[in-house]
Design a protein around this motif. Sequence first.
Motif, mmCIF file in Angstrom:
data_model
loop_
_atom_site.group_PDB
_atom_site.id
_atom_site.type_symbol
_atom_site.label_atom_id
_atom_site.label_comp_id
_atom_site.label_asym_id
_atom_site.label_seq_id
_atom_site.Cartn_x
_atom_site.Cartn_y
_atom_site.Cartn_z
ATOM 1 N N ASP A 92 0.821 -1.218 0.000
ATOM 2 C CA ASP A 92 0.000 0.000 0.000
ATOM 3 C C ASP A 92 0.848 1.259 0.000
ATOM 4 O OD1 ASP A 92 -2.970 -1.075 1.549
ATOM 5 O OD2 ASP A 92 -1.186 -2.317 1.281
ATOM 6 N N TYR A 93 2.049 1.186 0.552
ATOM 7 C CA TYR A 93 2.901 2.362 0.702
ATOM 8 C C TYR A 93 3.956 2.465 -0.386
ATOM 9 C CZ TYR A 93 0.751 2.361 5.295
ATOM 10 O OH TYR A 93 -0.158 2.371 6.316
ATOM 11 N N PHE A 94 3.786 1.684 -1.430
ATOM 12 C CA PHE A 94 4.814 1.642 -2.458
ATOM 13 C C PHE A 94 4.266 2.006 -3.827
ATOM 14 C CE2 PHE A 94 8.701 -0.237 -0.657
ATOM 15 C CZ PHE A 94 8.250 -0.492 0.630
ATOM 16 N N VAL A 95 5.054 2.781 -4.544
ATOM 17 C CA VAL A 95 4.829 2.990 -5.967
ATOM 18 C C VAL A 95 5.261 1.716 -6.674
ATOM 19 C CG1 VAL A 95 5.519 4.331 -7.990
ATOM 20 C CG2 VAL A 95 5.265 5.451 -5.755
ATOM 21 N N LEU A 96 4.447 1.262 -7.594
ATOM 22 C CA LEU A 96 4.739 0.026 -8.318
ATOM 23 C C LEU A 96 4.996 0.341 -9.789
ATOM 24 C CD1 LEU A 96 1.943 -2.202 -6.749
ATOM 25 C CD2 LEU A 96 4.315 -1.890 -5.975
ATOM 26 N N GLY A 97 5.960 -0.347 -10.345
ATOM 27 C CA GLY A 97 6.314 -0.050 -11.730
ATOM 28 C C GLY A 97 6.657 -1.295 -12.521
ATOM 29 N N TRP A 98 6.519 -1.159 -13.821
ATOM 30 C CA TRP A 98 6.978 -2.168 -14.773
ATOM 31 C C TRP A 98 8.101 -1.544 -15.598
ATOM 32 C CZ3 TRP A 98 5.762 -7.194 -14.812
ATOM 33 C CH2 TRP A 98 4.604 -7.593 -14.134
ATOM 34 N N PHE A 99 9.166 -2.297 -15.721
ATOM 35 C CA PHE A 99 10.325 -1.847 -16.476
ATOM 36 C C PHE A 99 10.690 -2.936 -17.475
ATOM 37 C CE2 PHE A 99 11.337 1.797 -13.843
ATOM 38 C CZ PHE A 99 10.644 1.491 -12.673
ATOM 39 N N ARG A 100 11.431 -2.567 -18.479
ATOM 40 C CA ARG A 100 11.877 -3.569 -19.438
ATOM 41 C C ARG A 100 13.296 -3.258 -19.890
ATOM 42 N NH1 ARG A 100 7.862 -2.058 -24.538
ATOM 43 N NH2 ARG A 100 8.879 -0.083 -25.141
ATOM 44 N N GLN A 101 13.959 -4.304 -20.301
ATOM 45 C CA GLN A 101 15.307 -4.150 -20.823
ATOM 46 C C GLN A 101 15.517 -5.119 -21.967
ATOM 47 O OE1 GLN A 101 18.528 -4.354 -17.959
ATOM 48 N NE2 GLN A 101 19.793 -3.057 -19.269
ATOM 49 N N ALA A 116 8.873 0.992 -5.146
ATOM 50 C CA ALA A 116 9.612 2.063 -4.499
ATOM 51 C C ALA A 116 8.758 2.658 -3.397
ATOM 52 C CB ALA A 116 9.986 3.149 -5.513
ATOM 53 N N TYR A 117 9.346 2.874 -2.236
ATOM 54 C CA TYR A 117 8.602 3.495 -1.139
ATOM 55 C C TYR A 117 8.144 4.872 -1.572
ATOM 56 C CZ TYR A 117 7.443 5.258 3.469
ATOM 57 O OH TYR A 117 6.783 5.792 4.531
ATOM 58 N N TYR A 118 6.860 5.199 -1.322
ATOM 59 C CA TYR A 118 6.291 6.417 -1.872
ATOM 60 C C TYR A 118 6.977 7.679 -1.356
ATOM 61 C CZ TYR A 118 3.845 7.912 2.369
ATOM 62 O OH TYR A 118 3.560 8.368 3.620
ATOM 63 N N GLY A 128 16.140 4.095 -7.497
ATOM 64 C CA GLY A 128 15.391 4.291 -6.262
ATOM 65 C C GLY A 128 14.324 3.248 -5.993
ATOM 66 N N PHE A 129 14.084 2.368 -6.956
ATOM 67 C CA PHE A 129 13.161 1.252 -6.726
ATOM 68 C C PHE A 129 13.958 0.164 -6.011
ATOM 69 C CE2 PHE A 129 9.075 1.890 -8.963
ATOM 70 C CZ PHE A 129 9.316 3.159 -9.475
#
Length: 126
Positions: free
Chosen positions: A30-39, A99-101, A112-113
């Motif tokens: 709940d306290y984290f920004v969530l992301g999808w990344f690719r490489q 990443a923590y918000y 930072g993630f």
Amino acid sequence: QAQLVESGGGLVEPGGSLRLSCAMSGFSVDYFVLGWFRQAPGKEREGVSSISAGDGSTRYADSVKGRFTIWRDNPKKAVYLQMNNLKSEDTAVYYCAAAYYGGNYDPTTGDGFGYWGQGTQVTVSS
């Protein structure tokens, strides 16, 4: 201990769709920004999409706008990425991350993630 596990990758033809899932445990999502990344091979990591911890606001890379959709399910501790109209240039290893918000993070690079999954391969080819 935080753990993120991606699933849903695979081989798909151009124009096809895939849904990636990321199951998380060991921390309060709940306290984290969530992301999808690719490489992709020979390329730098790219922030595909992210979703905020609070109001659920989303961000998309220009290259995927209108084709990809991110959403989160906090009770299930999961984040998803629906990918439609896939193109060959979408081929990459896809990672989910958190990443923590309140911290310093960059959703375009992943800096930072602090929590990362192991990645899932997405290949778009005929």
